[in-house]
Design a protein around this motif. Structure first.
Motif, mmCIF file in Angstrom:
data_model
loop_
_atom_site.group_PDB
_atom_site.id
_atom_site.type_symbol
_atom_site.label_atom_id
_atom_site.label_comp_id
_atom_site.label_asym_id
_atom_site.label_seq_id
_atom_site.Cartn_x
_atom_site.Cartn_y
_atom_site.Cartn_z
ATOM 1 N N MET A 1 0.832 -1.219 0.000
ATOM 2 C CA MET A 1 0.000 0.000 0.000
ATOM 3 C C MET A 1 0.860 1.260 0.000
ATOM 4 N N PHE A 4 2.365 1.987 -3.307
ATOM 5 C CA PHE A 4 1.365 2.580 -4.205
ATOM 6 C C PHE A 4 1.156 4.064 -3.896
ATOM 7 N N GLU A 5 1.109 4.389 -2.576
ATOM 8 C CA GLU A 5 0.956 5.799 -2.176
ATOM 9 C C GLU A 5 2.124 6.641 -2.698
ATOM 10 N N ILE A 8 1.820 7.207 -6.461
ATOM 11 C CA ILE A 8 0.883 8.250 -6.921
ATOM 12 C C ILE A 8 1.321 9.645 -6.480
ATOM 13 N N ILE A 9 2.010 9.725 -5.330
ATOM 14 C CA ILE A 9 2.514 11.041 -4.895
ATOM 15 C C ILE A 9 3.581 11.535 -5.883
ATOM 16 N N LEU A 11 3.749 10.677 -8.935
ATOM 17 C CA LEU A 11 3.089 10.892 -10.218
ATOM 18 C C LEU A 11 2.483 12.303 -10.327
ATOM 19 N N VAL A 12 2.016 12.834 -9.194
ATOM 20 C CA VAL A 12 1.351 14.146 -9.263
ATOM 21 C C VAL A 12 2.318 15.325 -9.103
ATOM 22 N N GLN A 13 3.574 15.023 -8.760
ATOM 23 C CA GLN A 13 4.508 16.144 -8.575
ATOM 24 C C GLN A 13 4.782 16.844 -9.899
ATOM 25 N N ASN A 14 5.012 18.155 -9.834
ATOM 26 C CA ASN A 14 5.365 18.884 -11.054
ATOM 27 C C ASN A 14 6.449 19.909 -10.739
ATOM 28 N N SER A 16 6.768 22.962 -12.419
ATOM 29 C CA SER A 16 6.495 24.285 -12.987
ATOM 30 C C SER A 16 6.725 25.393 -11.951
ATOM 31 N N SER A 17 7.317 26.481 -12.407
ATOM 32 C CA SER A 17 7.567 27.597 -11.487
ATOM 33 C C SER A 17 6.317 28.460 -11.292
ATOM 34 N N GLY A 18 5.320 28.267 -12.168
ATOM 35 C CA GLY A 18 4.077 29.022 -12.044
ATOM 36 C C GLY A 18 4.129 30.334 -12.781
ATOM 37 N N PRO A 19 2.986 31.012 -12.891
ATOM 38 C CA PRO A 19 2.948 32.265 -13.645
ATOM 39 C C PRO A 19 3.630 33.404 -12.895
ATOM 40 N N HIS B 28 1.851 30.875 -5.792
ATOM 41 C CA HIS B 28 2.637 29.694 -6.133
ATOM 42 C C HIS B 28 1.964 28.407 -5.620
ATOM 43 N N PHE B 31 -1.507 27.853 -7.476
ATOM 44 C CA PHE B 31 -1.270 27.426 -8.862
ATOM 45 C C PHE B 31 -0.723 25.991 -8.887
ATOM 46 N N LEU B 35 -2.237 22.784 -10.716
ATOM 47 C CA LEU B 35 -1.446 22.188 -11.802
ATOM 48 C C LEU B 35 -1.322 20.677 -11.589
ATOM 49 N N LYS B 36 -1.218 20.266 -10.318
ATOM 50 C CA LYS B 36 -1.136 18.833 -10.027
ATOM 51 C C LYS B 36 -2.437 18.135 -10.448
ATOM 52 N N ARG B 39 -2.931 19.232 -14.737
ATOM 53 C CA ARG B 39 -1.788 19.012 -15.636
ATOM 54 C C ARG B 39 -1.788 19.985 -16.798
ATOM 55 N N GLU B 41 -1.279 24.123 -17.564
ATOM 56 C CA GLU B 41 -0.945 25.416 -16.950
ATOM 57 C C GLU B 41 -2.035 26.459 -17.144
ATOM 58 N N ARG B 114 -0.924 9.438 -15.216
ATOM 59 C CA ARG B 114 -1.443 10.597 -14.464
ATOM 60 C C ARG B 114 -2.915 10.815 -14.762
ATOM 61 N N LEU B 117 -4.944 8.262 -13.134
ATOM 62 C CA LEU B 117 -5.012 8.524 -11.694
ATOM 63 C C LEU B 117 -6.090 9.559 -11.394
ATOM 64 N N ILE B 136 -2.256 13.751 -1.275
ATOM 65 C CA ILE B 136 -1.220 13.448 -2.273
ATOM 66 C C ILE B 136 -0.684 14.685 -2.985
#
Lengths: 135, 174
Positions: A1, A4-5, A8-9, A11-14, A16-19, B28, B31, B35-36, B39, B41, B114, B117, B136
């Protein structure tokens, strides 16, 4: 378990620095102005609609007081009495006994019509004038 | 945190610039949160604007009973839930346009996972979805989740456990 956690954690990370904050705030304020304009427009439309409805209600209210049945003066009075009034002096050259309901009706509808004309129409109505019957 | 309260108080007394400062501080995180989920922007930026719009309208009535970050998370969660529900319907209506897995390029495998998910998350009941999203995407503790959602810490744990179990089933089936 737990695997799996973690999966998925991750998987959702990104990354991007944002606008840019300044441009975001600028577009946010623009959108805000647009929403205010839209709201004002909505209120103006509602006010206009309310005004139109109010005018409609007043108009319908006034129509309610109008008499729907047209009552003719001629229905309650005999021929002689009608032509004896000051407003309806008819040429004595015509025989009043020949003047029928149609003439009275025409007089009721419009007193401007010449009396002679009325008698003529009446005769036409009664098919008295032979040469006009063919029409 | 202390800054937030000062800025809110200034904004409540009519200082518009304080709101811009608040946006700068929290943009930040807001956003990143969207974004998570999305996906995308552009969509994340739109949703962030929705959040700050709601915040602007309601901040005058903020009574400092809870922390500002909890308050902001609540708005985030409501906006995210609305977006997910709307998107779910859009997916249902365009179900025939979703490509078959076999057609997806292997290089997009990660992206596909993704998508699966978040499709799975959107199928969860609202409570489970909320807990799992907070856990998450921002790794919040159960205490923080219980503050945001209003459910007890135990309930948050149970909901999360059920959600993960259900997600595992969904993703294993796919």
């Amino acid at each position: 378990m737990h695997d799996f956690e973690n999966k998925i954690i991750n998987l959702v990370q990104n990354e991007s620095s944002g606008p840019d904050a300044a441009s975001f705030i600028l577009s946010f304020r623009g959108r805000q102005q647009k929403e205010i304009l839209q709201t004002n427009r909505l209120y103006s439309s509602l006010n206009a609609l309310a005004f139109i409805l109010l005018v409609c209600v007043f108009t319908i209210g006034q129509l309610d007081h109008m008499q729907s049945d047209v009552e003719y003066f001629a229905e309650d009075i005999n021929t002689q009495e009608y032509f004896d009034t000051d407003f309806n002096l008819i040429d004595q050259a015509y025989n009043l006994s020949d003047i029928e309901t149609f003439t009275l009706f025409m007089l009721d509808e419009s007193i401007i019509i010449d009396a002679e004309e009325l008698v003529f129409y009446n005769e036409l109505y009664e098919n008295i004038i032979d040469d006009e019957v063919s029409l | 945190m202390h800054d937030d309260n000062n800025l809110i108080q200034k904004f409540q007394s009519g200082d518009e610039k304080s709101f811009d400062k608040l946006v700068e501080i929290h943009l930040h995180n807001v956003f990143g949160f969207f974004l998570k989920i999305t996906r995308d922007e552009m969509v994340a930026e739109d949703l962030s604007q929705d959040v700050f719009m709601k915040l602007y309208k309601n901040l005058k009535n903020f009574r400092h009973e809870s922390s500002f970050s909890t308050y902001l998370y609540k708005i985030n969660m409501n906006t995210a839930n609305t977006w997910i529900t709307r998107n779910k319907w859009k997916n249902i209506l365009h179900i025939d346009q979703i490509p078959d897995r076999g057609e997806i390029d292997r290089t997009n495998e990660e992206e596909w996972k993704r998508k699966e998910l978040w499709d799975g998350i959107s199928k969860l009941p609202k409570k489970q979805r909320t807990v799992v999203m907070l856990r998450i995407s921002d790794s919040l503790s159960y205490k923080e989740i219980s503050d945001i959602t209003g459910m007890s810490k135990g309930s948050a744990k149970v909901n999360y456990h059920h959600a993960i179990k259900r997600l595992k089933e969904i993703l294993d089936d796919a």
